[in-house]
Write an enzyme that holds these catalytic residues in place. Sequence first.
Site, PDB file in Angstrom:
ATOM      1  N   ARG A   1      -0.689 -17.181   4.675  1.00 26.14           N
ATOM      2  CA  ARG A   1      -0.100 -16.082   3.897  1.00 26.14           C
ATOM      3  C   ARG A   1       1.424 -16.241   3.898  1.00 26.14           C
ATOM      4  O   ARG A   1       2.149 -15.441   4.481  1.00 26.14           O
ATOM      5  CB  ARG A   1      -0.479 -14.741   4.495  1.00 26.14           C
ATOM      6  CG  ARG A   1      -1.911 -14.220   4.399  1.00 26.14           C
ATOM      7  CD  ARG A   1      -2.811 -14.566   3.349  1.00 26.14           C
ATOM      8  NE  ARG A   1      -3.262 -13.586   2.385  1.00 26.14           N
ATOM      9  CZ  ARG A   1      -3.911 -12.462   2.600  1.00 26.14           C
ATOM     10  NH1 ARG A   1      -4.143 -12.040   3.799  1.00 26.14           N
ATOM     11  NH2 ARG A   1      -4.320 -11.724   1.604  1.00 26.14           N
TER      12      ARG A   1
ATOM     13  N   GLN B   1       1.527 -18.337  -2.225  1.00 21.87           N
ATOM     14  CA  GLN B   1       1.006 -17.147  -2.913  1.00 21.87           C
ATOM     15  C   GLN B   1       0.120 -17.487  -4.115  1.00 21.87           C
ATOM     16  O   GLN B   1      -0.871 -16.816  -4.368  1.00 21.87           O
ATOM     17  CB  GLN B   1       2.154 -16.238  -3.348  1.00 21.87           C
ATOM     18  CG  GLN B   1       2.501 -15.235  -2.263  1.00 21.87           C
ATOM     19  CD  GLN B   1       3.629 -14.302  -2.639  1.00 21.87           C
ATOM     20  OE1 GLN B   1       4.041 -14.254  -3.793  1.00 21.87           O
ATOM     21  NE2 GLN B   1       4.130 -13.576  -1.666  1.00 21.87           N
TER      22      GLN B   1
ATOM     23  N   TYR C   1       0.034  -8.380   9.678  1.00 21.86           N
ATOM     24  CA  TYR C   1      -1.297  -7.778   9.566  1.00 21.86           C
ATOM     25  C   TYR C   1      -1.454  -6.644  10.566  1.00 21.86           C
ATOM     26  O   TYR C   1      -0.668  -6.509  11.500  1.00 21.86           O
ATOM     27  CB  TYR C   1      -2.377  -8.828   9.863  1.00 21.86           C
ATOM     28  CG  TYR C   1      -2.559  -9.812   8.752  1.00 21.86           C
ATOM     29  CD1 TYR C   1      -3.268  -9.455   7.615  1.00 21.86           C
ATOM     30  CD2 TYR C   1      -2.033 -11.079   8.836  1.00 21.86           C
ATOM     31  CE1 TYR C   1      -3.450 -10.353   6.585  1.00 21.86           C
ATOM     32  CE2 TYR C   1      -2.206 -11.987   7.815  1.00 21.86           C
ATOM     33  CZ  TYR C   1      -2.917 -11.611   6.692  1.00 21.86           C
ATOM     34  OH  TYR C   1      -3.091 -12.506   5.674  1.00 21.86           O
TER      35      TYR C   1
ATOM     36  N   SER D   1      -6.148 -12.798  -1.596  1.00 17.42           N
ATOM     37  CA  SER D   1      -5.426 -11.750  -2.327  1.00 17.42           C
ATOM     38  C   SER D   1      -5.976 -11.588  -3.742  1.00 17.42           C
ATOM     39  O   SER D   1      -6.164 -10.463  -4.209  1.00 17.42           O
ATOM     40  CB  SER D   1      -3.934 -12.085  -2.419  1.00 17.42           C
ATOM     41  OG  SER D   1      -3.337 -11.909  -1.167  1.00 17.42           O
TER      42      SER D   1
ATOM     43  N   ASP E   1      -3.459 -18.133  -2.997  1.00 15.77           N
ATOM     44  CA  ASP E   1      -4.031 -17.155  -2.072  1.00 15.77           C
ATOM     45  C   ASP E   1      -5.246 -16.462  -2.697  1.00 15.77           C
ATOM     46  O   ASP E   1      -5.131 -15.427  -3.353  1.00 15.77           O
ATOM     47  CB  ASP E   1      -2.936 -16.146  -1.712  1.00 15.77           C
ATOM     48  CG  ASP E   1      -3.371 -15.143  -0.676  1.00 15.77           C
ATOM     49  OD1 ASP E   1      -4.575 -15.115  -0.351  1.00 15.77           O
ATOM     50  OD2 ASP E   1      -2.516 -14.379  -0.209  1.00 15.77           O
TER      51      ASP E   1
HETATM   52  P1  NAD Z   1      -6.581  -7.025   5.120  1.00 17.51           P
HETATM   53  O1  NAD Z   1      -7.615  -7.261   4.058  1.00 17.51           O
HETATM   54  O2  NAD Z   1      -6.644  -7.805   6.370  1.00 17.51           O
HETATM   55  O3  NAD Z   1      -6.655  -5.450   5.535  1.00 17.51           O
HETATM   56  C1  NAD Z   1      -6.637  -4.419   4.574  1.00 17.51           C
HETATM   57  C2  NAD Z   1      -5.778  -3.287   5.071  1.00 17.51           C
HETATM   58  O4  NAD Z   1      -6.443  -2.567   6.114  1.00 17.51           O
HETATM   59  C3  NAD Z   1      -4.422  -3.727   5.653  1.00 17.51           C
HETATM   60  O5  NAD Z   1      -3.373  -3.157   4.918  1.00 17.51           O
HETATM   61  C4  NAD Z   1      -4.493  -3.196   7.084  1.00 17.51           C
HETATM   62  O6  NAD Z   1      -3.209  -2.789   7.563  1.00 17.51           O
HETATM   63  C5  NAD Z   1      -5.458  -2.039   6.953  1.00 17.51           C
HETATM   64  N1  NAD Z   1      -6.012  -1.561   8.211  1.00 17.51           N
HETATM   65  C6  NAD Z   1      -6.447  -2.281   9.277  1.00 17.51           C
HETATM   66  N2  NAD Z   1      -6.881  -1.455  10.253  1.00 17.51           N
HETATM   67  C7  NAD Z   1      -6.743  -0.186   9.791  1.00 17.51           C
HETATM   68  C8  NAD Z   1      -7.019   1.080  10.344  1.00 17.51           C
HETATM   69  N3  NAD Z   1      -7.524   1.210  11.546  1.00 17.51           N
HETATM   70  N4  NAD Z   1      -6.751   2.187   9.608  1.00 17.51           N
HETATM   71  C9  NAD Z   1      -6.230   2.072   8.347  1.00 17.51           C
HETATM   72  N5  NAD Z   1      -5.936   0.887   7.769  1.00 17.51           N
HETATM   73  C10 NAD Z   1      -6.193  -0.234   8.490  1.00 17.51           C
HETATM   74  O7  NAD Z   1      -5.116  -7.114   4.548  1.00 17.51           O
HETATM   75  P2  NAD Z   1      -4.554  -7.721   3.190  1.00 17.51           P
HETATM   76  O8  NAD Z   1      -4.883  -6.814   2.087  1.00 17.51           O
HETATM   77  O9  NAD Z   1      -5.007  -9.117   3.055  1.00 17.51           O
HETATM   78  O10 NAD Z   1      -2.975  -7.712   3.423  1.00 17.51           O
HETATM   79  C11 NAD Z   1      -2.360  -7.231   4.575  1.00 17.51           C
HETATM   80  C12 NAD Z   1      -0.864  -7.485   4.514  1.00 17.51           C
HETATM   81  O11 NAD Z   1      -0.535  -8.835   4.226  1.00 17.51           O
HETATM   82  C13 NAD Z   1      -0.165  -6.691   3.457  1.00 17.51           C
HETATM   83  O12 NAD Z   1       1.089  -6.334   3.961  1.00 17.51           O
HETATM   84  C14 NAD Z   1       0.017  -7.661   2.340  1.00 17.51           C
HETATM   85  O13 NAD Z   1       1.074  -7.293   1.474  1.00 17.51           O
HETATM   86  C15 NAD Z   1       0.330  -8.895   3.110  1.00 17.51           C
HETATM   87  N6  NAD Z   1       0.065 -10.088   2.310  1.00 17.51           N
HETATM   88  C16 NAD Z   1       1.002 -11.080   2.249  1.00 17.51           C
HETATM   89  C17 NAD Z   1       0.766 -12.210   1.488  1.00 17.51           C
HETATM   90  C18 NAD Z   1       1.755 -13.331   1.378  1.00 17.51           C
HETATM   91  O14 NAD Z   1       2.842 -13.211   1.867  1.00 17.51           O
HETATM   92  N7  NAD Z   1       1.389 -14.427   0.756  1.00 17.51           N
HETATM   93  C19 NAD Z   1      -0.425 -12.347   0.804  1.00 17.51           C
HETATM   94  C20 NAD Z   1      -1.376 -11.329   0.898  1.00 17.51           C
HETATM   95  C21 NAD Z   1      -1.113 -10.200   1.667  1.00 17.51           C
END
Ligand code: NAD
Length: 377
Positions: free
Chosen positions: A116, A121, A221, A127, A124
């Site tokens: 990530r 990106q 995360y 995402s 990914d």
């Molecule tokens: P994910 O699918 O692992 O999790 C989904 C969401 O669930 C996350 O936002 C997490 O904080 C939340 N979560 C976990 N435990 C929880 C709880 N107990 N109560 C409430 N919420 C809870 O995450 P994701 O959607 O893949 O992305 C997570 C982070 O990574 C985000 O900040 C996203 O912007 C970032 N991200 C960065 C990149 C990159 O830089 N290339 C790419 C994708 C995502």
Amino acid sequence: MRIAVVREVAPGEARVALVPEVITRLVAAGYEVAVEPGAGRTALVGDEDYTAAGAIVTETPVADAAVVASVQPLPPDVLPSGSATISFFPAGSRLTEVAARRDRQITTFGMEYVPRISRAQSMDALSSQALVAGYRAAIVAAGRLRQFFPLNMTAAGTIPPAQVVVLGAGVAGLQAIATCKRLGAVVKGYDVRAAAAEEIRSMGAVAIDLELPTLEGAGGYAREMTEDRAELQRELLTPYVAAADALITTAAVPGRPAPMLVTRTMVEQMRPGSVVVDLAADSGGNVEGVQPGSVVAIGNAQVWGGFNVASQLPAPASRLYAHNVGNVITLMTRDGAFAPDFADEIVAGMCITHAGDVLHGPTRDALAAEGGAHANA
Ligand code: NAD
């Protein structure tokens, strides 16, 4: 050098790994692309579209392929020895296949292991598919609710907007929030990460503040909750869940089962006609009692359990996934040939097996922990 695109065989899988617009680019880069007849049918891509893009449509696309692209992993015995595969590959639950791929000298790249980082990106797929699933979750909630999402003020009277709560505001949750907002619902969101409140607000929703410490883990995360914290969070979320017409849950912690955010007792407090959509159902569920791929009644609510949700919108999901795979192949191409540079952190991060070895550390450790069962042939 041949890239093969197969017809997916996993039950319910409607996506296809490459679409014509990406194939045109790969053909221009010097590849031959061979597509199995009907491979794109469920994703609304016809064989004639593939032919027009410069692909060969053949019953035996995998024969002589240097690279086999798919959405779900293929069994090792259908792959040419020495070939490379690009697909989702949940290595931890497929150790026998990992060992077989290692022994057949197959190079395995897992799309869920793309790091990530900013440079990756465009590759990914977690995402891109989460975006599709988040949209679908909002549409399922709106479709199943026997009420309007938007406020309607008419001469005949006023219909209030639906109240939606979204738990977990990562890629899927933010897309669910944005879609519910576009449909006119009043939306509240909650996430444990520090950055999430601002992201929720930027979608026009209210960020629920439970006045609990944030839970940041490695790489931005979420961390797993302790049982005490989980209990307190559930208690504080109870009135928000009870007041929601639709609840959408999307919470995940990388490498762990989905956190249990909503108990059966909490759902039982929702009003008649309420809808719950749990996108985490196939990784353990955020909602107690959820069944992946089915709808169950809990109290007054119907609880919809997601299963391979991105595949339910196969045309956009395939298009985005195909661009992710095409960008991975482009990264791994040098002088018109498939030549992955294993010193590149994206290539290294997503490689499970290569040249008779298991390169992915956690998978290698898991195989070693299983002892002799998967020893080198
Ligand atoms: P994910 O699918 O692992 O999790 C989904 C969401 O669930 C996350 O936002 C997490 O904080 C939340 N979560 C976990 N435990 C929880 C709880 N107990 N109560 C409430 N919420 C809870 O995450 P994701 O959607 O893949 O992305 C997570 C982070 O990574 C985000 O900040 C996203 O912007 C970032 N991200 C960065 C990149 C990159 O830089 N290339 C790419 C994708 C995502």
